[in-house]
Design a protein around this motif. Structure first.
Motif, PDB file in Angstrom:
ATOM      1  N   LEU A  55       0.830  -1.199   0.000  1.00 41.82           N
ATOM      2  CA  LEU A  55       0.000   0.000   0.000  1.00 41.82           C
ATOM      3  C   LEU A  55       0.871   1.259   0.000  1.00 41.82           C
ATOM      4  O   LEU A  55       0.598   2.222  -0.714  1.00 41.82           O
ATOM      5  CB  LEU A  55      -0.930   0.008   1.218  1.00 41.82           C
ATOM      6  N   ALA A  56       1.941   1.242   0.767  1.00 41.23           N
ATOM      7  CA  ALA A  56       2.849   2.395   0.822  1.00 41.23           C
ATOM      8  C   ALA A  56       3.515   2.632  -0.527  1.00 41.23           C
ATOM      9  O   ALA A  56       3.633   3.770  -0.977  1.00 41.23           O
ATOM     10  CB  ALA A  56       3.902   2.191   1.903  1.00 41.23           C
ATOM     11  N   VAL A  57       3.912   1.561  -1.187  1.00 42.98           N
ATOM     12  CA  VAL A  57       4.562   1.696  -2.490  1.00 42.98           C
ATOM     13  C   VAL A  57       3.607   2.330  -3.486  1.00 42.98           C
ATOM     14  O   VAL A  57       3.973   3.253  -4.217  1.00 42.98           O
ATOM     15  CB  VAL A  57       5.055   0.322  -2.997  1.00 42.98           C
ATOM     16  N   SER A  58       2.363   1.872  -3.507  1.00 43.41           N
ATOM     17  CA  SER A  58       1.400   2.396  -4.474  1.00 43.41           C
ATOM     18  C   SER A  58       1.010   3.842  -4.178  1.00 43.41           C
ATOM     19  O   SER A  58       0.794   4.619  -5.092  1.00 43.41           O
ATOM     20  CB  SER A  58       0.158   1.506  -4.550  1.00 43.41           C
ATOM     21  N   LYS A  59       0.951   4.232  -2.910  1.00 49.18           N
ATOM     22  CA  LYS A  59       0.533   5.599  -2.587  1.00 49.18           C
ATOM     23  C   LYS A  59       1.586   6.630  -2.992  1.00 49.18           C
ATOM     24  O   LYS A  59       1.263   7.779  -3.236  1.00 49.18           O
ATOM     25  CB  LYS A  59       0.186   5.744  -1.102  1.00 49.18           C
ATOM     26  N   CYS A  60       2.845   6.212  -3.075  1.00 47.72           N
ATOM     27  CA  CYS A  60       3.922   7.141  -3.397  1.00 47.72           C
ATOM     28  C   CYS A  60       4.426   7.010  -4.832  1.00 47.72           C
ATOM     29  O   CYS A  60       5.342   7.718  -5.231  1.00 47.72           O
ATOM     30  CB  CYS A  60       5.081   6.945  -2.429  1.00 47.72           C
ATOM     31  N   ALA A  61       3.831   6.127  -5.606  1.00 54.69           N
ATOM     32  CA  ALA A  61       4.323   5.840  -6.954  1.00 54.69           C
ATOM     33  C   ALA A  61       4.292   7.048  -7.877  1.00 54.69           C
ATOM     34  O   ALA A  61       5.122   7.175  -8.773  1.00 54.69           O
ATOM     35  CB  ALA A  61       3.533   4.691  -7.568  1.00 54.69           C
ATOM     36  N   SER A  62       3.363   7.950  -7.692  1.00 49.10           N
ATOM     37  CA  SER A  62       3.225   9.077  -8.609  1.00 49.10           C
ATOM     38  C   SER A  62       4.118  10.268  -8.252  1.00 49.10           C
ATOM     39  O   SER A  62       4.192  11.226  -9.011  1.00 49.10           O
ATOM     40  CB  SER A  62       1.765   9.535  -8.650  1.00 49.10           C
ATOM     41  N   LEU A  63       4.802  10.210  -7.127  1.00 52.64           N
ATOM     42  CA  LEU A  63       5.661  11.330  -6.716  1.00 52.64           C
ATOM     43  C   LEU A  63       7.033  11.249  -7.366  1.00 52.64           C
ATOM     44  O   LEU A  63       7.483  10.189  -7.768  1.00 52.64           O
ATOM     45  CB  LEU A  63       5.822  11.329  -5.197  1.00 52.64           C
ATOM     46  N   ALA A  64       7.706  12.389  -7.421  1.00 56.33           N
ATOM     47  CA  ALA A  64       9.069  12.436  -7.950  1.00 56.33           C
ATOM     48  C   ALA A  64       9.973  11.554  -7.092  1.00 56.33           C
ATOM     49  O   ALA A  64       9.762  11.432  -5.890  1.00 56.33           O
ATOM     50  CB  ALA A  64       9.583  13.868  -7.958  1.00 56.33           C
ATOM     51  N   GLN A  65      10.978  10.973  -7.684  1.00 54.74           N
ATOM     52  CA  GLN A  65      11.840  10.048  -6.962  1.00 54.74           C
ATOM     53  C   GLN A  65      12.557  10.691  -5.794  1.00 54.74           C
ATOM     54  O   GLN A  65      12.870  10.032  -4.823  1.00 54.74           O
ATOM     55  CB  GLN A  65      12.854   9.422  -7.902  1.00 54.74           C
ATOM     56  N   GLN A  66      12.843  11.981  -5.855  1.00 53.70           N
ATOM     57  CA  GLN A  66      13.552  12.636  -4.765  1.00 53.70           C
ATOM     58  C   GLN A  66      12.653  12.897  -3.560  1.00 53.70           C
ATOM     59  O   GLN A  66      13.118  13.217  -2.492  1.00 53.70           O
ATOM     60  CB  GLN A  66      14.145  13.981  -5.211  1.00 53.70           C
ATOM     61  N   THR A  67      11.362  12.791  -3.743  1.00 54.57           N
ATOM     62  CA  THR A  67      10.422  13.086  -2.670  1.00 54.57           C
ATOM     63  C   THR A  67      10.035  11.797  -1.956  1.00 54.57           C
ATOM     64  O   THR A  67       9.629  10.835  -2.582  1.00 54.57           O
ATOM     65  CB  THR A  67       9.136  13.742  -3.240  1.00 54.57           C
ATOM     66  N   SER A  68      10.136  11.800  -0.632  1.00 58.15           N
ATOM     67  CA  SER A  68       9.712  10.637   0.134  1.00 58.15           C
ATOM     68  C   SER A  68       8.394  10.947   0.817  1.00 58.15           C
ATOM     69  O   SER A  68       8.262  11.944   1.509  1.00 58.15           O
ATOM     70  CB  SER A  68      10.763  10.281   1.194  1.00 58.15           C
ATOM     71  N   CYS A  69       7.426  10.110   0.596  1.00 58.75           N
ATOM     72  CA  CYS A  69       6.133  10.300   1.251  1.00 58.75           C
ATOM     73  C   CYS A  69       5.890   9.218   2.294  1.00 58.75           C
ATOM     74  O   CYS A  69       4.814   9.125   2.865  1.00 58.75           O
ATOM     75  CB  CYS A  69       5.013  10.318   0.213  1.00 58.75           C
ATOM     76  N   TYR A  70       6.874   8.402   2.554  1.00 56.59           N
ATOM     77  CA  TYR A  70       6.705   7.292   3.484  1.00 56.59           C
ATOM     78  C   TYR A  70       6.763   7.758   4.932  1.00 56.59           C
ATOM     79  O   TYR A  70       7.511   8.658   5.281  1.00 56.59           O
ATOM     80  CB  TYR A  70       7.777   6.229   3.249  1.00 56.59           C
ATOM     81  N   VAL A  71       5.975   7.100   5.767  1.00 59.47           N
ATOM     82  CA  VAL A  71       5.971   7.355   7.204  1.00 59.47           C
ATOM     83  C   VAL A  71       6.278   6.036   7.907  1.00 59.47           C
ATOM     84  O   VAL A  71       6.296   4.965   7.291  1.00 59.47           O
ATOM     85  CB  VAL A  71       4.612   7.923   7.689  1.00 59.47           C
ATOM     86  N   ASP A  72       6.532   6.103   9.203  1.00 57.15           N
ATOM     87  CA  ASP A  72       6.920   4.920   9.977  1.00 57.15           C
ATOM     88  C   ASP A  72       6.002   3.723   9.751  1.00 57.15           C
ATOM     89  O   ASP A  72       6.463   2.602   9.599  1.00 57.15           O
ATOM     90  CB  ASP A  72       6.951   5.237  11.471  1.00 57.15           C
ATOM     91  N   SER A  73       4.712   3.966   9.724  1.00 57.09           N
ATOM     92  CA  SER A  73       3.758   2.863   9.622  1.00 57.09           C
ATOM     93  C   SER A  73       3.740   2.207   8.240  1.00 57.09           C
ATOM     94  O   SER A  73       3.098   1.179   8.051  1.00 57.09           O
ATOM     95  CB  SER A  73       2.357   3.346   9.991  1.00 57.09           C
ATOM     96  N   ASP A  74       4.447   2.795   7.262  1.00 58.38           N
ATOM     97  CA  ASP A  74       4.517   2.201   5.933  1.00 58.38           C
ATOM     98  C   ASP A  74       5.479   1.016   5.876  1.00 58.38           C
ATOM     99  O   ASP A  74       5.512   0.280   4.909  1.00 58.38           O
ATOM    100  CB  ASP A  74       4.962   3.244   4.900  1.00 58.38           C
ATOM    101  N   TYR A  75       6.293   0.856   6.904  1.00 55.14           N
ATOM    102  CA  TYR A  75       7.295  -0.208   6.926  1.00 55.14           C
ATOM    103  C   TYR A  75       6.824  -1.360   7.803  1.00 55.14           C
ATOM    104  O   TYR A  75       6.205  -1.158   8.835  1.00 55.14           O
ATOM    105  CB  TYR A  75       8.626   0.319   7.469  1.00 55.14           C
TER     106      TYR A  75
END
Length: 161
Positions: A55-75
């Protein structure tokens, strides 16, 4: 990676280290490899590492590679029981590569360069060795023994996916 998650994983790994490392038999295997904020652990026949949830991978797929949208609960912490043959393979790589003969550190040639730290800790048969490799564009290559152990770890991780 969010620093809180890094400390959470580091604390977990330290707990595993203290809880199992010293209680291992003299022939026990402990391996910890850390690079780029990710740590992989082999202890008591178990391979442990953090991965991003689908789910975390799919939610951030559309962002630029330099931008991290991941939070602790994504791991999530992934644990895989290794077979005796897989553990023996890692032990064989460590022994055959003469890992315990390596220097304590390798890499960066200038203090002014930005570096990436790769740390490999191994306990096997009563021997303990920590080797740190400081990567920068001008660094020497990783020592062959260091790279062989890292490759063995990644081979186990790729089989567990």
């Amino acid at each position: 990676m969010d620093s809180k998650f890094y400390y959470l994983i580091a604390g977990l790994l330290v707990g595993l280290f203290i809880g199992g490392f010293f209680s291992s038999s003299s022939d026990g295997l402990y391996v910890s490899y850390s690079a780029s904020g990710q740590t992989t652990l082999i202890q008591n026949g178990v391979l442990s590492y953090a991965v991003l949830s689908p789910l975390a991978v799919s939610k951030c797929a559309s962002l630029a590679q330099q931008t991290s949208c991941y939070v602790d609960s994504d791991y999530v912490l992934k644990k895989v029981n290794l077979t005796e043959d897989e553990v023996e393979l890692v032990i064989e790589v460590i022994r055959d590569s003469e890992f315990f003969e390596l220097n304590d550190s390798y890499g960066v040639s200038s203090e002014s360069e930005k570096v990436s730290v790769h740390e490999l800790n191994v306990m096997l048969g009563g021997k303990i060795k920590q080797v740190t490799y400081f990567y920068s564009p001008s660094s020497e290559n990783k020592p062959e023994a260091f790279q062989k152990v890292v490759d063995a770890i990644y081979a186990l991780k790729s089989k567990s996916v």
